[in-house]
Design an enzyme around this catalytic site. Sequence first.
Site, PDB file in Angstrom:
ATOM      1  N   TYR A   1     -10.593   2.600   5.727  1.00 39.08           N
ATOM      2  CA  TYR A   1      -9.548   2.200   4.781  1.00 39.08           C
ATOM      3  C   TYR A   1     -10.171   1.553   3.556  1.00 39.08           C
ATOM      4  CZ  TYR A   1      -4.831   0.925   3.394  1.00 39.08           C
ATOM      5  OH  TYR A   1      -3.626   0.835   2.730  1.00 39.08           O
TER       6      TYR A   1
ATOM      7  N   SER B   1       0.789  -1.236   0.000  1.00 39.55           N
ATOM      8  CA  SER B   1       0.000   0.000   0.000  1.00 39.55           C
ATOM      9  C   SER B   1       0.817   1.281   0.000  1.00 39.55           C
ATOM     10  CB  SER B   1      -0.957  -0.003   1.191  1.00 39.55           C
ATOM     11  OG  SER B   1      -2.025  -0.891   0.960  1.00 39.55           O
TER      12      SER B   1
END
Length: 567
Positions: A241, A114
Amino acid sequence: MGLFLRNIFLSFTLARLSHGQNCPLLGPAYPAVTDPVSSPALNAAKAAFDEALAQALSSGQLDNSTTSFSIQVFSPQAEEPIYEYYHTPTVSTNSSRSARPAQVGPGTLYRIGSISKLVTVYTILSSLSDRYWDEPVTKYVPEPEAAGRGPAGNAIDHVQWSEVTLGALASQMSGIGRDYSFGDVSAMFPSGLPGLPTLDESEIVQCGTAAAGVRACTREESMAMMLERWPVLPAYHSPIYSNMAFQILAYAVENITGQNFASLVEDELLKPLGLTRTFLSTPANDSDAVVVDGWTEDLGDEAPAGAYIQSVADLSEIGRSILNSSLVSAQATRKWLKPISHTSSPLVSVGRPWEILRLRVPVERSSNTTRTVDVYSKNGGIGQYLSLLGLSPDHNIGISLLVAGPSAGSVYSALQTLVTTTWLVAGEHAAREQARVNFAGNYTLPDNSSAEITLLPDEPGMFLASLLSNGTNMFEAVGGVVGGELGAEFGAWLYPTTLTDGNRTAFRAVYGALGQPADELCASWGAVDGLRYGGHPADLFVFEVGEDGRATALEVPILKKTLRRRD
């Protein structure tokens, strides 16, 4: 003196006294270290970190047999890393999908997971700036309105896409779900699970990621699944998220620029920074790569959220570029390195797409006094890879950490703690020791005007211990004006504003008294520039510095005087 003016003086002085001495302004306590390579504090940290690593490896706290890791600590003030360490495992794992270079080094490739999101946002800022953040995604991605999901409607069952902005997508504030496919176990259990209803064939996931045992989705397939996902929260309600947010964000940017997003990353980030060891998809037959589970995972169009591959040297170069504002303006960098929202933890906030850790750092060695330092970080994880980029704007240093292997989780956890605690503390102490050399001392004029700058034990910032003008003690004079006594322990803590003009650098003061308890609310920011005389602020102090960084004079605007440093 008029009642109004008297009240200003009183509120200014008493407010400072009530906060106590340990109430710094947000931001650095000292100017950034200009020569990190020769800093005694940073060099001591190298030796201490090497010793801690050796002990952790020999004791088995860190898996030294099957897990690779690469560490760099860097600064825009130095072309080479301040510190670097590369660990090559002693044995390979038994997996046929595993491989490692003969020697792990600065160019060795890992998947960064990420942290790809940070690459994505940096690309957008460097190519488009932040002027599109407040635009609704429906303006640039046609599928929501084409599917009848544009206008507000059933807010429980359908995302209100017209309320989702590009900035919300970039900051995890969109309220949309985490993934459209990953995490859906229907592909692994197409016949169903005990206790759960039987699924129609159309409900069984047919594409997504290799981890789910299916191929990557096309845009049409992925968007169809995204539009069927339930919303989690309204946009800008709370951080949630989301990986798929960055896929949608990339689609929007492609529409704005008319360019394939991967090509945009190449043109706007990789080429300008000279990143030759960064790949947007898995490179073929690269011998200098740590290959473990997850290496070949294909994320398809979700690549901007987590698919990129990089060396620790390239990751550090991205961090160095951000701290140095080499691709965007300094103003844009300052704006970017600020939180968008809190989380439920007082220690963590979020940005675009920063995960901001609020840490308490000792103001000097063995001190129980700490101050808050914000670390702008991004973590990543995919398969057996874990990664971290952490930036400390207060200290102008950054940390890159890449880990890969069967024990990546435990190794990463131990290294993250060790790296952060060691180097943030060292950065604080390095800046403090430099401030002592460059600024502390006596500043005088022949007319019996003087100022004494010192650093106090267990106190952040530099301390203005005395200020005389034509023989008048200015601290006592203020006490006389407000009708009280400030005492001998009254003074001012000086904090850098980072505002500069040629060889001049500005500080603002937080006035207060020694020995007062710290106020948890720490509202010193509310009194800055609160007292002036003829328009001249009482809390502004400007140092003039030589080419070696050492102060030669101190401008005191409220006195209309420039005091000369006395060696």
